[in-house]
Scaffold this motif. Sequence first.
Motif, PDB file in Angstrom:
ATOM      1  N   THR A   1     -20.957  -2.694  19.761  1.00 34.75           N
ATOM      2  CA  THR A   1     -20.338  -3.407  20.592  1.00 34.75           C
ATOM      3  C   THR A   1     -18.966  -2.786  21.287  1.00 34.75           C
ATOM      4  OG1 THR A   1     -18.905  -4.030  18.481  1.00 34.75           O
ATOM      5  CG2 THR A   1     -20.541  -5.374  19.221  1.00 34.75           C
ATOM      6  N   ALA A   2     -18.534  -3.184  22.291  1.00 30.42           N
ATOM      7  CA  ALA A   2     -17.120  -2.414  22.940  1.00 30.42           C
ATOM      8  C   ALA A   2     -15.891  -2.549  21.827  1.00 30.42           C
ATOM      9  CB  ALA A   2     -16.967  -3.155  24.005  1.00 30.42           C
ATOM     10  N   ALA A   3     -15.557  -1.365  21.849  1.00 30.45           N
ATOM     11  CA  ALA A   3     -14.161  -1.354  21.088  1.00 30.45           C
ATOM     12  C   ALA A   3     -13.207  -1.842  21.850  1.00 30.45           C
ATOM     13  CB  ALA A   3     -13.741   0.474  20.936  1.00 30.45           C
TER      14      ALA A   3
ATOM     15  N   LYS B   1     -10.528  -6.068  15.154  1.00 31.99           N
ATOM     16  CA  LYS B   1     -11.939  -6.508  14.744  1.00 31.99           C
ATOM     17  C   LYS B   1     -11.715  -7.516  14.001  1.00 31.99           C
ATOM     18  CE  LYS B   1     -15.923  -4.913  15.516  1.00 31.99           C
ATOM     19  NZ  LYS B   1     -16.634  -4.971  16.797  1.00 31.99           N
ATOM     20  N   THR B   2     -10.738  -7.599  13.071  1.00 31.68           N
ATOM     21  CA  THR B   2     -10.792  -8.645  11.995  1.00 31.68           C
ATOM     22  C   THR B   2     -10.337 -10.033  12.933  1.00 31.68           C
ATOM     23  OG1 THR B   2      -9.799  -7.314  10.445  1.00 31.68           O
ATOM     24  CG2 THR B   2      -9.421  -9.665  10.223  1.00 31.68           C
ATOM     25  N   PHE B   3      -9.449 -10.109  13.761  1.00 34.02           N
ATOM     26  CA  PHE B   3      -9.034 -11.329  14.371  1.00 34.02           C
ATOM     27  C   PHE B   3      -9.863 -11.843  15.333  1.00 34.02           C
ATOM     28  CE2 PHE B   3      -4.426 -10.079  13.004  1.00 34.02           C
ATOM     29  CZ  PHE B   3      -4.783 -10.681  11.724  1.00 34.02           C
ATOM     30  N   PHE B   4     -10.228 -10.665  16.136  1.00 30.40           N
ATOM     31  CA  PHE B   4     -10.975 -11.398  17.370  1.00 30.40           C
ATOM     32  C   PHE B   4     -12.688 -10.828  17.355  1.00 30.40           C
ATOM     33  CE2 PHE B   4      -6.872  -9.303  18.901  1.00 30.40           C
ATOM     34  CZ  PHE B   4      -6.056 -10.542  18.724  1.00 30.40           C
ATOM     35  N   GLY B   5     -12.923 -10.297  16.248  1.00 25.41           N
ATOM     36  CA  GLY B   5     -14.546  -9.801  16.372  1.00 25.41           C
ATOM     37  C   GLY B   5     -14.986  -9.182  17.417  1.00 25.41           C
ATOM     38  N   ASP B   6     -16.354  -9.779  18.092  1.00 26.80           N
ATOM     39  CA  ASP B   6     -16.615  -8.944  19.335  1.00 26.80           C
ATOM     40  C   ASP B   6     -16.248  -9.739  20.508  1.00 26.80           C
ATOM     41  OD1 ASP B   6     -18.093  -7.126  17.672  1.00 26.80           O
ATOM     42  OD2 ASP B   6     -19.763  -8.712  17.484  1.00 26.80           O
ATOM     43  N   ASP B   7     -15.176 -10.586  20.628  1.00 26.70           N
ATOM     44  CA  ASP B   7     -14.668 -11.426  21.816  1.00 26.70           C
ATOM     45  C   ASP B   7     -13.925 -10.539  22.525  1.00 26.70           C
ATOM     46  OD1 ASP B   7     -15.870 -13.924  20.830  1.00 26.70           O
ATOM     47  OD2 ASP B   7     -13.914 -14.237  19.956  1.00 26.70           O
ATOM     48  N   PRO B   8     -14.137 -10.697  23.737  1.00 21.44           N
ATOM     49  CA  PRO B   8     -13.539  -9.717  24.636  1.00 21.44           C
ATOM     50  C   PRO B   8     -11.870  -9.732  24.681  1.00 21.44           C
ATOM     51  CG  PRO B   8     -15.052 -11.126  25.947  1.00 21.44           C
ATOM     52  CD  PRO B   8     -15.098 -11.543  24.669  1.00 21.44           C
TER      53      PRO B   8
ATOM     54  N   GLY C   1     -13.628 -18.068  25.267  1.00 18.38           N
ATOM     55  CA  GLY C   1     -13.661 -17.250  23.930  1.00 18.38           C
ATOM     56  C   GLY C   1     -12.941 -15.821  23.954  1.00 18.38           C
ATOM     57  N   SER C   2     -12.552 -15.637  25.089  1.00 16.96           N
ATOM     58  CA  SER C   2     -11.767 -14.172  25.127  1.00 16.96           C
ATOM     59  C   SER C   2     -10.247 -14.437  24.764  1.00 16.96           C
ATOM     60  CB  SER C   2     -11.598 -13.818  26.789  1.00 16.96           C
ATOM     61  OG  SER C   2     -11.085 -14.755  27.636  1.00 16.96           O
ATOM     62  N   TRP C   3      -9.627 -13.199  24.482  1.00 17.65           N
ATOM     63  CA  TRP C   3      -8.247 -13.373  23.922  1.00 17.65           C
ATOM     64  C   TRP C   3      -7.414 -12.438  24.852  1.00 17.65           C
ATOM     65  CZ3 TRP C   3      -6.913 -15.599  19.449  1.00 17.65           C
ATOM     66  CH2 TRP C   3      -7.745 -16.078  18.710  1.00 17.65           C
ATOM     67  N   LEU C   4      -6.179 -13.085  25.075  1.00 19.42           N
ATOM     68  CA  LEU C   4      -5.048 -12.332  25.788  1.00 19.42           C
ATOM     69  C   LEU C   4      -4.027 -12.000  24.697  1.00 19.42           C
ATOM     70  CD1 LEU C   4      -4.725 -14.485  28.759  1.00 19.42           C
ATOM     71  CD2 LEU C   4      -6.226 -12.520  28.520  1.00 19.42           C
ATOM     72  N   VAL C   5      -3.498 -10.675  24.761  1.00 17.60           N
ATOM     73  CA  VAL C   5      -2.601 -10.231  23.692  1.00 17.60           C
ATOM     74  C   VAL C   5      -1.242  -9.889  24.376  1.00 17.60           C
ATOM     75  CG1 VAL C   5      -2.252  -8.727  21.760  1.00 17.60           C
ATOM     76  CG2 VAL C   5      -4.355  -9.578  22.168  1.00 17.60           C
ATOM     77  N   SER C   6      -0.227  -9.879  23.761  1.00 18.03           N
ATOM     78  CA  SER C   6       1.008  -9.253  24.184  1.00 18.03           C
ATOM     79  C   SER C   6       1.894  -9.151  22.820  1.00 18.03           C
ATOM     80  CB  SER C   6       1.875 -10.124  25.231  1.00 18.03           C
ATOM     81  OG  SER C   6       2.870  -9.503  25.624  1.00 18.03           O
TER      82      SER C   6
END
Length: 259
Positions: A17-19, A35-42, A123-128
């Motif tokens: 999977t992509a890092a 990896k813990t919170f988002f797994g393999d989701d973008p 399913g994707s995540w945005l972070v700030s």
Amino acid sequence: MRRIACLIGLLLASGATAAPPADPLGSPNWEGLAKTFFGDDPVRFDDRVRVVFPAIAEDQHEFPVEVDARTIPGVKRVLIFADLNPIPLAVDFAPGRSQPFIATRIKLDQRTPVRGAVQLADGSWLVSGGWIDAAGGGCSAPPVSRVKGDWAQHLGEVRGRAWAETGGARVRLAFRHPMDTGFVANIPTYNLETVTLRGQDGADYGTVSLEASVGEDPALTLITPAKAGDALTMAGRDTNGIEYGAKLTVAAQARFAAN
């Protein structure tokens, strides 16, 4: 080209999977937490996720944090976490029909990035987020109520207010609870675990899952689609199975300054 295609196929077949993307804050824990919170989701960083907190941590036991993603459509989850806390995750909020906005207070154990993350419908995540300096010890010092010895007399008390504003109603809830982290000698982990808010018609106005890294006597602010005169119902539960409940009526306007 054929060789590249074969290599890609092998990687996919092996479950590679992509890092997660490179962290602009340079946190040593970012990759593991992602990896813990988002797994393999973008995952991608996006400043539209507004993470608001003071420039100085005046009290590492109760540090105010607000995550506001109201300009982003399709948000179905909101996380608040501090990378270098021993319990990084503080809040996991499923907004339901409410706005993707939540404010609370968390503990800080040391200098750390504090972040908000939102999951979209795809399913994707945005972070700030950003770094905050803290004196430390927020997770390892006993709660004030434990020191005073009066926590059992007030456990389960709930205070709440709700008032109409443009586009909905702002709801504030405050609970008496020690929110023990388990890092103080002879005091096991014990925290408020879930808080669910429902509208007058039983509509889902959101569920907040809390960890022990939320500050003692937790406070929550949500923004719901309710209007003046509507009745709201709150139900909560802690890790010992004690249940909390409250009913609020939305006032026409706030009777105090709103943050």
